[in-house]
Write a protein that holds these residues in place. Structure first.
Motif, PDB file in Angstrom:
ATOM      1  N   ARG A  85      -3.324  -1.756  12.016  1.00 37.65           N
ATOM      2  CA  ARG A  85      -3.306  -2.158  10.602  1.00 37.65           C
ATOM      3  C   ARG A  85      -2.764  -1.060   9.694  1.00 37.65           C
ATOM      4  O   ARG A  85      -2.516  -1.306   8.522  1.00 37.65           O
ATOM      5  CB  ARG A  85      -4.713  -2.557  10.114  1.00 37.65           C
ATOM      6  CG  ARG A  85      -5.150  -3.933  10.514  1.00 37.65           C
ATOM      7  CD  ARG A  85      -6.135  -4.565   9.527  1.00 37.65           C
ATOM      8  NE  ARG A  85      -7.394  -3.819   9.376  1.00 37.65           N
ATOM      9  CZ  ARG A  85      -8.393  -4.240   8.564  1.00 37.65           C
ATOM     10  NH1 ARG A  85      -8.243  -5.347   7.836  1.00 37.65           N
ATOM     11  NH2 ARG A  85      -9.508  -3.554   8.472  1.00 37.65           N
ATOM     12  N   TYR A  86      -2.555   0.156  10.211  1.00 35.84           N
ATOM     13  CA  TYR A  86      -2.164   1.272   9.343  1.00 35.84           C
ATOM     14  C   TYR A  86      -0.867   0.949   8.603  1.00 35.84           C
ATOM     15  O   TYR A  86      -0.780   1.090   7.394  1.00 35.84           O
ATOM     16  CB  TYR A  86      -2.015   2.564  10.131  1.00 35.84           C
ATOM     17  CG  TYR A  86      -1.790   3.770   9.236  1.00 35.84           C
ATOM     18  CD1 TYR A  86      -0.629   4.526   9.299  1.00 35.84           C
ATOM     19  CD2 TYR A  86      -2.745   4.127   8.272  1.00 35.84           C
ATOM     20  CE1 TYR A  86      -0.423   5.608   8.465  1.00 35.84           C
ATOM     21  CE2 TYR A  86      -2.551   5.220   7.426  1.00 35.84           C
ATOM     22  CZ  TYR A  86      -1.388   5.952   7.528  1.00 35.84           C
ATOM     23  OH  TYR A  86      -1.182   7.015   6.685  1.00 35.84           O
ATOM     24  N   ASP A  87       0.103   0.478   9.340  1.00 33.89           N
ATOM     25  CA  ASP A  87       1.376   0.141   8.676  1.00 33.89           C
ATOM     26  C   ASP A  87       1.299  -1.240   8.037  1.00 33.89           C
ATOM     27  O   ASP A  87       1.791  -1.471   6.953  1.00 33.89           O
ATOM     28  CB  ASP A  87       2.523   0.183   9.698  1.00 33.89           C
ATOM     29  CG  ASP A  87       2.663   1.610  10.260  1.00 33.89           C
ATOM     30  OD1 ASP A  87       2.784   1.763  11.478  1.00 33.89           O
ATOM     31  OD2 ASP A  87       2.536   2.560   9.438  1.00 33.89           O
ATOM     32  N   ALA A  88       0.574  -2.144   8.733  1.00 32.78           N
ATOM     33  CA  ALA A  88       0.568  -3.542   8.264  1.00 32.78           C
ATOM     34  C   ALA A  88      -0.094  -3.670   6.896  1.00 32.78           C
ATOM     35  O   ALA A  88       0.215  -4.548   6.108  1.00 32.78           O
ATOM     36  CB  ALA A  88      -0.182  -4.404   9.280  1.00 32.78           C
ATOM     37  N   TYR A  89      -1.031  -2.735   6.587  1.00 35.12           N
ATOM     38  CA  TYR A  89      -1.822  -2.927   5.365  1.00 35.12           C
ATOM     39  C   TYR A  89      -0.961  -2.805   4.105  1.00 35.12           C
ATOM     40  O   TYR A  89      -1.298  -3.326   3.074  1.00 35.12           O
ATOM     41  CB  TYR A  89      -3.009  -1.955   5.296  1.00 35.12           C
ATOM     42  CG  TYR A  89      -4.179  -2.548   4.539  1.00 35.12           C
ATOM     43  CD1 TYR A  89      -5.122  -3.344   5.188  1.00 35.12           C
ATOM     44  CD2 TYR A  89      -4.306  -2.369   3.167  1.00 35.12           C
ATOM     45  CE1 TYR A  89      -6.170  -3.925   4.484  1.00 35.12           C
ATOM     46  CE2 TYR A  89      -5.348  -2.938   2.454  1.00 35.12           C
ATOM     47  CZ  TYR A  89      -6.284  -3.719   3.118  1.00 35.12           C
ATOM     48  OH  TYR A  89      -7.331  -4.304   2.424  1.00 35.12           O
ATOM     49  N   GLY A  90       0.120  -2.063   4.154  1.00 32.01           N
ATOM     50  CA  GLY A  90       1.061  -2.035   3.037  1.00 32.01           C
ATOM     51  C   GLY A  90       0.671  -1.118   1.897  1.00 32.01           C
ATOM     52  O   GLY A  90      -0.209  -0.277   2.025  1.00 32.01           O
ATOM     53  N   PRO A  91       1.323  -1.293   0.725  1.00 34.60           N
ATOM     54  CA  PRO A  91       1.218  -0.340  -0.398  1.00 34.60           C
ATOM     55  C   PRO A  91      -0.170  -0.310  -1.036  1.00 34.60           C
ATOM     56  O   PRO A  91      -0.454   0.590  -1.805  1.00 34.60           O
ATOM     57  CB  PRO A  91       2.266  -0.851  -1.376  1.00 34.60           C
ATOM     58  CG  PRO A  91       2.533  -2.269  -1.012  1.00 34.60           C
ATOM     59  CD  PRO A  91       2.274  -2.394   0.435  1.00 34.60           C
ATOM     60  N   PHE A 139     -11.057   1.543  -2.144  1.00 32.41           N
ATOM     61  CA  PHE A 139      -9.855   1.732  -2.970  1.00 32.41           C
ATOM     62  C   PHE A 139      -8.764   0.820  -2.452  1.00 32.41           C
ATOM     63  O   PHE A 139      -8.450   0.843  -1.259  1.00 32.41           O
ATOM     64  CB  PHE A 139      -9.379   3.190  -2.955  1.00 32.41           C
ATOM     65  CG  PHE A 139      -8.427   3.488  -4.079  1.00 32.41           C
ATOM     66  CD1 PHE A 139      -7.061   3.203  -3.966  1.00 32.41           C
ATOM     67  CD2 PHE A 139      -8.888   3.989  -5.286  1.00 32.41           C
ATOM     68  CE1 PHE A 139      -6.188   3.435  -5.016  1.00 32.41           C
ATOM     69  CE2 PHE A 139      -8.019   4.231  -6.347  1.00 32.41           C
ATOM     70  CZ  PHE A 139      -6.664   3.958  -6.211  1.00 32.41           C
ATOM     71  N   ARG A 140      -8.215   0.025  -3.353  1.00 27.02           N
ATOM     72  CA  ARG A 140      -7.042  -0.794  -3.040  1.00 27.02           C
ATOM     73  C   ARG A 140      -6.041  -0.608  -4.172  1.00 27.02           C
ATOM     74  O   ARG A 140      -6.361  -0.885  -5.327  1.00 27.02           O
ATOM     75  CB  ARG A 140      -7.414  -2.279  -2.887  1.00 27.02           C
ATOM     76  CG  ARG A 140      -8.289  -2.523  -1.671  1.00 27.02           C
ATOM     77  CD  ARG A 140      -8.641  -3.968  -1.452  1.00 27.02           C
ATOM     78  NE  ARG A 140      -9.573  -4.071  -0.334  1.00 27.02           N
ATOM     79  CZ  ARG A 140     -10.117  -5.212   0.076  1.00 27.02           C
ATOM     80  NH1 ARG A 140      -9.841  -6.354  -0.553  1.00 27.02           N
ATOM     81  NH2 ARG A 140     -10.957  -5.222   1.088  1.00 27.02           N
ATOM     82  N   ASP A 141      -4.887  -0.074  -3.855  1.00 21.54           N
ATOM     83  CA  ASP A 141      -3.926   0.276  -4.903  1.00 21.54           C
ATOM     84  C   ASP A 141      -3.230  -0.993  -5.392  1.00 21.54           C
ATOM     85  O   ASP A 141      -2.045  -1.192  -5.172  1.00 21.54           O
ATOM     86  CB  ASP A 141      -2.900   1.278  -4.341  1.00 21.54           C
ATOM     87  CG  ASP A 141      -2.281   2.087  -5.474  1.00 21.54           C
ATOM     88  OD1 ASP A 141      -1.525   3.037  -5.187  1.00 21.54           O
ATOM     89  OD2 ASP A 141      -2.569   1.775  -6.646  1.00 21.54           O
ATOM     90  N   GLU A 142      -4.043  -1.848  -6.056  1.00 27.06           N
ATOM     91  CA  GLU A 142      -3.524  -3.125  -6.571  1.00 27.06           C
ATOM     92  C   GLU A 142      -2.315  -2.861  -7.447  1.00 27.06           C
ATOM     93  O   GLU A 142      -2.335  -1.948  -8.280  1.00 27.06           O
ATOM     94  CB  GLU A 142      -4.611  -3.813  -7.418  1.00 27.06           C
ATOM     95  CG  GLU A 142      -5.924  -4.047  -6.715  1.00 27.06           C
ATOM     96  CD  GLU A 142      -5.981  -5.367  -5.953  1.00 27.06           C
ATOM     97  OE1 GLU A 142      -6.988  -5.607  -5.285  1.00 27.06           O
ATOM     98  OE2 GLU A 142      -5.010  -6.141  -6.033  1.00 27.06           O
ATOM     99  N   ARG A 143      -1.285  -3.671  -7.272  1.00 27.37           N
ATOM    100  CA  ARG A 143      -0.064  -3.496  -8.078  1.00 27.37           C
ATOM    101  C   ARG A 143      -0.396  -3.721  -9.565  1.00 27.37           C
ATOM    102  O   ARG A 143       0.053  -2.981 -10.425  1.00 27.37           O
ATOM    103  CB  ARG A 143       0.991  -4.509  -7.619  1.00 27.37           C
ATOM    104  CG  ARG A 143       2.400  -4.260  -8.178  1.00 27.37           C
ATOM    105  CD  ARG A 143       3.453  -5.038  -7.395  1.00 27.37           C
ATOM    106  NE  ARG A 143       2.988  -6.384  -7.054  1.00 27.37           N
ATOM    107  CZ  ARG A 143       3.021  -7.408  -7.928  1.00 27.37           C
ATOM    108  NH1 ARG A 143       3.463  -7.216  -9.145  1.00 27.37           N
ATOM    109  NH2 ARG A 143       2.600  -8.610  -7.569  1.00 27.37           N
ATOM    110  N   ARG A 144      -1.274  -4.711  -9.821  1.00 23.51           N
ATOM    111  CA  ARG A 144      -1.591  -5.007 -11.220  1.00 23.51           C
ATOM    112  C   ARG A 144      -3.108  -5.089 -11.406  1.00 23.51           C
ATOM    113  O   ARG A 144      -3.677  -6.167 -11.455  1.00 23.51           O
ATOM    114  CB  ARG A 144      -0.969  -6.341 -11.639  1.00 23.51           C
ATOM    115  CG  ARG A 144       0.495  -6.256 -12.047  1.00 23.51           C
ATOM    116  CD  ARG A 144       0.956  -7.606 -12.610  1.00 23.51           C
ATOM    117  NE  ARG A 144       0.221  -7.931 -13.844  1.00 23.51           N
ATOM    118  CZ  ARG A 144      -0.105  -9.186 -14.201  1.00 23.51           C
ATOM    119  NH1 ARG A 144       0.180 -10.200 -13.404  1.00 23.51           N
ATOM    120  NH2 ARG A 144      -0.741  -9.414 -15.316  1.00 23.51           N
ATOM    121  N   PRO A 145      -3.775  -3.925 -11.443  1.00 27.75           N
ATOM    122  CA  PRO A 145      -5.213  -4.008 -11.750  1.00 27.75           C
ATOM    123  C   PRO A 145      -5.375  -4.627 -13.138  1.00 27.75           C
ATOM    124  O   PRO A 145      -4.584  -4.329 -14.036  1.00 27.75           O
ATOM    125  CB  PRO A 145      -5.676  -2.570 -11.724  1.00 27.75           C
ATOM    126  CG  PRO A 145      -4.473  -1.722 -11.630  1.00 27.75           C
ATOM    127  CD  PRO A 145      -3.292  -2.554 -11.369  1.00 27.75           C
TER     128      PRO A 145
END
Ligand SMILES: Nc1ncnc2c1ncn2[C@@H]1O[C@H](COS(=O)(=O)NC(=O)[C@@H](N)CS)[C@@H](O)[C@H]1O
Length: 437
Positions: A85-91, A139-145
């Motif tokens: 999942r390291y790569d699959a999880y994305g930005p 932590f999830r680096d949501e594009r649009r918190p």
């Protein structure tokens, strides 16, 4: 707690970028302060509510047989490479490098880590079934918190993980969490509807989201209206045989937009019972079998001595999101209306004339009596004018307001107001305390 000694930075107006009412009210009530996009400081009043919500979640997890531990927020990237999942999880994944150039990440979820903990210690089926949970920042680096704590980047989640010898046992674990969630949200005064859901990056093929109906909800949902009014099962259930309770809900149509089947909705639901609404996802549960135990070799010796990969599920509750969801479901023009079970204080005592010794004496006696009766009290002893005190009390949503002024002292009475209904009564303190309960 004396308001003159507290820290309650209320605001007259909400900042313009707060679009939904729960975000506006949490800022105005001095509950949070944004430190960065999607990242908040929890101010005293907000933290008291967060802790009460967390405690209800904890109690219902333990009632359902889950055992609490606490995993770190930071995780090794290599752990996520094992599951792929390291790569699959994305930005959305916040990747960190430490001083030794080691690759870490701020955990968005903990399937890999809990599987690593399990495989390190559990070798026999005799230790199953097992459900481990923690309540930890993610932590999830949501594009649009946006919408305040509703869609943050750093947020508090309860995440539980179940381990079973086979699918049948894992489904019983799933059912225990399903019922625990119904009870949890009901205790908070919420009507949360379980809906068939997409499994997304967590994976698996069985998943339900628990949705609180609210016009500002991000999710479009479709369900049989009967589901909304069904009472929660309560604590007195057979935790090893919940299939009938679960079937009683999953036999009625309820789906999020991603899973919606209009034809099935049409055929399965009576004309008057079809509900289309917006909702807030406050919980999400998954069964995903050996998705993590296979690649990570988490297995136990079965009764026949053969090694078996364990069947797992994971179960999340958005603890910090729940403050927003509860406010969306329970507010009016004057402010927040906290359900008793999560209110930051049970009673706010309002002193109408802070420079009058007789009134101060009566207020302090009332605070003392209420606290002796086990109530948490916020005492507004400030020299703010009465109108401002009432507005603050309404804004921060304390369920009971007990007001004392010179006239009341002379007549031996107090004014009691129930925030939710607005109902007021004038009566002696002891009767007011009976009313509060
Ligand atoms: N950005 C966010 N801000 C606030 N709460 C969130 C956010 N993302 C998810 N949540 C809450 O966290 C809950 C669980 O998240 S989840 O992705 O659905 N599930 C998991 O992470 C699984 N590992 C459950 S253990 C969601 O139902 C939602 O209520």
């Amino acid at each position: 707690m004396r308001l003159s000694r507290y820290f309650l930075p209320t605001l007259k107006e909400a900042p313009s970028d707060a679009q939904i009412v729960s975000h506006q009210l949490m800022l105005r009530a001095g509950m949070i302060k944004q430190e960065a996009a999607g990242i908040y400081a929890w101010l005293p009043l907000g933290l008291r509510v967060l802790n009460r919500i967390e405690q209800i979640v904890r109690e219902e997890q333990e009632r359902a047989g889950a055992v609490e531990l606490l995993m770190p927020t930071l995780q090794l990237a290599d752990l996520w490479r094992e599951s792929g999942r390291y790569d699959a999880y994305g930005p959305e994944m916040l990747r960190i490098t430490d001083r030794h150039e080691r690759e870490l990440l701020y955990g968005p979820t903990n399937e890999e880590m809990i599987t690593d903990i399990f495989r390190g210690f559990v070798k026999s089926y005799k230790a199953l079934p097992l459900n481990l949970f923690h309540i930890q920042w993610k932590f999830r680096d949501e594009r649009r918190p946006r919408f305040g704590v509703m869609r943050g980047r750093e947020f508090l989640m309860k995440d539980a993980y179940s381990f079973d010898i086979d699918e049948a046992s894992a489904r019983r674990a799933y059912n225990r969490m399903f019922v625990a969630y119904l009870n949890t949200f009901a205790r908070m005064g919420l009507k949360a509807v379980p809906m068939r859901a997409d499994t997304g990056p967590i994976g698996g093929d069985l998943s339900h989201e628990f949705i609180v109906l609210a016009d500002t909800g991000e999710s479009q949902v479709f369900c049989d209206k009967q589901l909304v009014e069904m009472p929660a099962p309560g604590a007195d259930v057979d935790w090893n045989d919940l299939q009938a309770i679960v079937d009683g809900r999953t036999s009625l149509y309820a789906a999020t937009e991603e899973m919606h089947d209009a034809a099935q909705f049409e055929s399965q639901t009576a004309d008057g019972d079809r509900l289309t609404a917006r909702g807030i996802e406050v919980g999400h549960i998954f069964y995903f079998g050996t998705k993590y135990s296979a690649p990570m070799k988490a297995k136990v010796a079965g009764p026949d001595g053969q090694d078996t990969e364990v069947h797992m599920g994971s179960y999340g509750v958005g603890v910090s999101r729940l403050l927003g969801a509860i406010i969306e479901a329970s507010h009016d023009d004057a402010g927040i209306i906290w359900p008793d079970a999560v209110a930051p204080f049970d009673v706010v005592v309002i002193n109408l004339r802070a420079n009058d010794p007789g009134v101060c004496e009566a207020c302090e006696a009332a605070v003392e009596a209420l606290e002796a009766a086990g109530k948490s009290v916020l005492y507004d002893d400030t020299d703010e004018r009465p109108g401002g005190k009432f507005a603050t009390a309404d804004l921060i949503g304390i369920p009971w307001q007990l007001t004392i002024g010179p006239k009341g002292v002379a007549e031996g009475v107090v004014e009691l107001k129930r925030r939710a209904s607005g109902e007021k009564s004038t009566l002696p303190l002891d009767q007011a305390m009976e009313r509060i309960g």
